[in-house]
Design an enzyme around this catalytic site. Structure first.
Site, PDB file in Angstrom:
ATOM      1  N   HIS A 117       0.845  -1.194   0.000  1.00 15.42           N
ATOM      2  CA  HIS A 117       0.000   0.000   0.000  1.00 15.42           C
ATOM      3  C   HIS A 117       0.878   1.241   0.000  1.00 15.42           C
ATOM      4  O   HIS A 117       1.854   1.321   0.727  1.00 15.42           O
ATOM      5  CB  HIS A 117      -0.901   0.024   1.235  1.00 15.42           C
ATOM      6  CG  HIS A 117      -1.765   1.243   1.298  1.00 15.42           C
ATOM      7  ND1 HIS A 117      -2.940   1.350   0.587  1.00 15.42           N
ATOM      8  CD2 HIS A 117      -1.618   2.416   1.948  1.00 15.42           C
ATOM      9  CE1 HIS A 117      -3.479   2.546   0.814  1.00 15.42           C
ATOM     10  NE2 HIS A 117      -2.694   3.211   1.635  1.00 15.42           N
ATOM     11  N   ASP A 144     -15.454   1.809   7.473  1.00 12.73           N
ATOM     12  CA  ASP A 144     -14.425   2.796   7.116  1.00 12.73           C
ATOM     13  C   ASP A 144     -14.987   3.851   6.166  1.00 12.73           C
ATOM     14  O   ASP A 144     -14.691   5.034   6.302  1.00 12.73           O
ATOM     15  CB  ASP A 144     -13.211   2.103   6.489  1.00 12.73           C
ATOM     16  CG  ASP A 144     -12.183   3.129   6.017  1.00 12.73           C
ATOM     17  OD1 ASP A 144     -11.632   3.838   6.885  1.00 12.73           O
ATOM     18  OD2 ASP A 144     -11.965   3.246   4.806  1.00 12.73           O
ATOM     19  N   ARG A 157     -15.311  11.836   9.232  1.00 12.86           N
ATOM     20  CA  ARG A 157     -14.054  12.487   9.647  1.00 12.86           C
ATOM     21  C   ARG A 157     -13.752  13.691   8.767  1.00 12.86           C
ATOM     22  O   ARG A 157     -13.252  14.709   9.233  1.00 12.86           O
ATOM     23  CB  ARG A 157     -12.902  11.475   9.566  1.00 12.86           C
ATOM     24  CG  ARG A 157     -12.923  10.445  10.693  1.00 12.86           C
ATOM     25  CD  ARG A 157     -12.017   9.277  10.386  1.00 12.86           C
ATOM     26  NE  ARG A 157     -10.638   9.697  10.136  1.00 12.86           N
ATOM     27  CZ  ARG A 157      -9.771   9.012   9.400  1.00 12.86           C
ATOM     28  NH1 ARG A 157     -10.104   7.867   8.846  1.00 12.86           N
ATOM     29  NH2 ARG A 157      -8.546   9.465   9.234  1.00 12.86           N
ATOM     30  N   SER A 169      -7.756   2.824   9.435  1.00 13.26           N
ATOM     31  CA  SER A 169      -8.501   2.905   8.175  1.00 13.26           C
ATOM     32  C   SER A 169      -7.758   2.163   7.064  1.00 13.26           C
ATOM     33  O   SER A 169      -8.323   1.312   6.364  1.00 13.26           O
ATOM     34  CB  SER A 169      -8.693   4.385   7.820  1.00 13.26           C
ATOM     35  OG  SER A 169      -9.051   4.556   6.473  1.00 13.26           O
ATOM     36  N   LYS A 196      -8.614  -2.009   5.443  1.00  4.54           N
ATOM     37  CA  LYS A 196      -8.886  -2.316   4.032  1.00  4.54           C
ATOM     38  C   LYS A 196      -7.954  -3.412   3.506  1.00  4.54           C
ATOM     39  O   LYS A 196      -8.364  -4.268   2.730  1.00  4.54           O
ATOM     40  CB  LYS A 196      -8.756  -1.037   3.194  1.00  4.54           C
ATOM     41  CG  LYS A 196      -9.969  -0.117   3.412  1.00  4.54           C
ATOM     42  CD  LYS A 196      -9.867   1.187   2.657  1.00  4.54           C
ATOM     43  CE  LYS A 196      -9.011   2.176   3.387  1.00  4.54           C
ATOM     44  NZ  LYS A 196      -9.397   3.584   3.226  1.00  4.54           N
TER      45      LYS A 196
HETATM   46  N1  URA Z   1      -6.235   7.026   3.562  1.00  2.76           N
HETATM   47  C1  URA Z   1      -7.113   6.157   4.092  1.00  2.76           C
HETATM   48  O1  URA Z   1      -7.418   5.141   3.483  1.00  2.76           O
HETATM   49  N2  URA Z   1      -7.650   6.421   5.292  1.00  2.76           N
HETATM   50  C2  URA Z   1      -7.354   7.531   5.988  1.00  2.76           C
HETATM   51  O2  URA Z   1      -7.873   7.708   7.065  1.00  2.76           O
HETATM   52  C3  URA Z   1      -6.442   8.439   5.419  1.00  2.76           C
HETATM   53  C4  URA Z   1      -5.893   8.150   4.207  1.00  2.76           C
END
Ligand code: URA
Ligand code: CA
Length: 433
Positions: A82, A161, A168, A183, A187
């Site tokens: 990632h 999320d 947020r 977060s 994923k």
């Molecule tokens: N990228 C994400 O996937 N989540 C966040 O909270 C910030 C950046």
């Protein structure tokens, strides 16, 4: 359990239990906990932070809030990578074939780009015929056969999320290390990763503007990974200028192929070797990063990585001949140079601004609905530290329009010069293992 009591507990700095965190995530996803209470709770986390245990629990609760991909039918340790987002970041296209050639299975789910950050799926679609819609069976079979497959996002992954991120965004709680880390990690875990390698970008073009913040985020994610049984490593890399030379979909596919041939830009090549080494180690195919790097260099030199790239393209419906003849990729109608207006050493080249200049040409999406033009983009000829004479080309613009004034202006605005040689920012400032 009453939400008001849980908000109070976090507000006063106490640690929440696993059950309490699960209750909040489930309740919020189902719509039983209203946005106003969740907002207060997020703000309490923002100020009071979370312990390592709470972070791991929050991550697992979010990962479990929707579908979870089961990759257990694929042999070996499934490693995912990632990146926290960059301009002209072509690493996934290089790393997939590269680590697959070392025996590490890559079963990747990728996204489309928005704004000046390109998406891997868009780049792959620059290859004629390439499709990213595989059934689960086809996906698993392809990874078992050639160790590499990339599909688009599908299913209902991490709905908690999605809902939390939107909240947020409007409650000034995006910029919280435990919330960002959970977060991202939720994923990856929902997408079936057994092991994870993270490229945390820092600099002007990145989410984390300072190296200290980036390091803290990287440590937070590595902590969550290890606490949830996913071997995780990270690096901090510079995103103050674009990565490599090419920004734009077909142009980046070409750059990825050149890198797999051993002729890629120095920075992109180095980043891929460093991230790839971590992937090979967490994937259990090498003991040390040095050993892994040697394996990666070998599969570039002997053509094995390039061969997997061809098989990968062919398996997913694309024309593998583009690997031997990159002129078969979509071509832009107009090719124009950008002559420098000044003379000197380039001291700064703002990644964001150049990414936006490429977007204006059509290489990226201004909104989710925008159509992108796969052929267009920018290829830099100079980077930070290079000396440029007045009138010398600093970049080439590939476009399907003759209207280049806005794009040119943005490129000029993004660059600063000095008369003295400049010291380059190191590409990789930390390895977190
Ligand atoms: N990228 C994400 O996937 N989540 C966040 O909270 C910030 C950046
Ligand atoms: Ca690039």
């Amino acid at each position: 359990m009453r939400m008001v009591d849980l908000i109070e507990k976090k507000r006063d700095g106490f640690e929440l239990s696993t059950e309490e965190i699960q209750h909040i995530v489930t309740g919020y996803t189902a719509g039983d906990i209203p946005d106003y209470q969740m907002s207060a709770f997020l703000m309490a986390i923002y100020f009071k932070n979370m312990t390592d245990r709470e972070r791991a629990d929050l991550t697992l609760a979010m990962a479990g809030s929707g579908d979870q991909i089961d990759l257990s039918a694929i042999d070996g340790i499934k490693v995912d990578k990632h990146s926290t987002g960059g301009v002209g970041d072509t690493t996934t296209l290089v790393l997939g074939p590269l680590v697959a050639a070392c025996g590490v299975p890559v079963a990747k789910m990728s996204g489309r780009g928005l704004g000046h950050t390109g998406g891997t799926i868009d780049k792959l679609e620059a290859i004629e015929g390439f499709h990213v819609e595989l059934s689960t069976e086809e996906f698993i079979k392809q990874v078992n056969d050639i160790k590499l497959a990339v599909i688009g996002q599908s299913g209902n992954l991490t709905p908690a999320d999605k809902k939390l991120y939107a909240l947020r965004d409007v409650t000034a709680t995006v910029n919280s290390i435990p919330l960002i880390a959970s977060s991202i990690m939720s994923k990856k875990i929902a997408a079936g990763a057994d092991a994870i390698v993270l490229d945390v970008k820092t600099g002007e073009g990145a989410f984390m503007k300072t190296a200290e913040d980036a390091k803290e985020l990287a440590h937070a994610m590595v902590g969550i990974g290890n606490a949830t049984g996913r071997k995780t490593m990270a690096i901090i890399s510079d995103m103050s200028q674009p990565l490599g030379f090419a920004i734009g979909n077909a142009l980046e596919v070409k750059e990825a192929i050149e890198t797999l041939q051993g002729n890629g830009p120095e920075d992109l090549t180095e980043l891929c070797l460093v991230l790839g080494s971590q992937m090979v180690v967490v994937g259990g195919k090498a003991e040390t990063l040095e050993e892994a790097r040697g394996m990666l260099e070998e599969v570039i030199a002997n053509g094995k990585a390039l061969e997997i790239m061809k098989q990968f393209i062919e398996n997913q419906g694309g024309n593998p001949a583009i690997v031997d003849d990159v002129n078969l990729l979509p071509q832009a109608k107009y090719v124009n140079e950008v002559p420098s207006e000044e003379e000197g050493y380039i001291s700064f080249m703002e990644a964001d601004e150049i990414g936006t200049a490429a977007m204006v040409l059509g290489a990226g999406r201004a909104t989710k609905e925008s159509e992108i033009d796969l052929a267009v983009g920018i290829v830099l000829k100079k980077k930070v530290g290079d000396f440029v004479k007045k009138g010398e080309s600093i970049a080439t613009i590939y476009s399907n329009t003759e209207e280049l004034a806005e794009c040119m202006k943005m490129i000029y605005n993004s660059i600063e010069y000095t008369s003295e040689p400049v010291e380059k920012t190191p590409l990789i400032s930390a390895l977190i293992t």
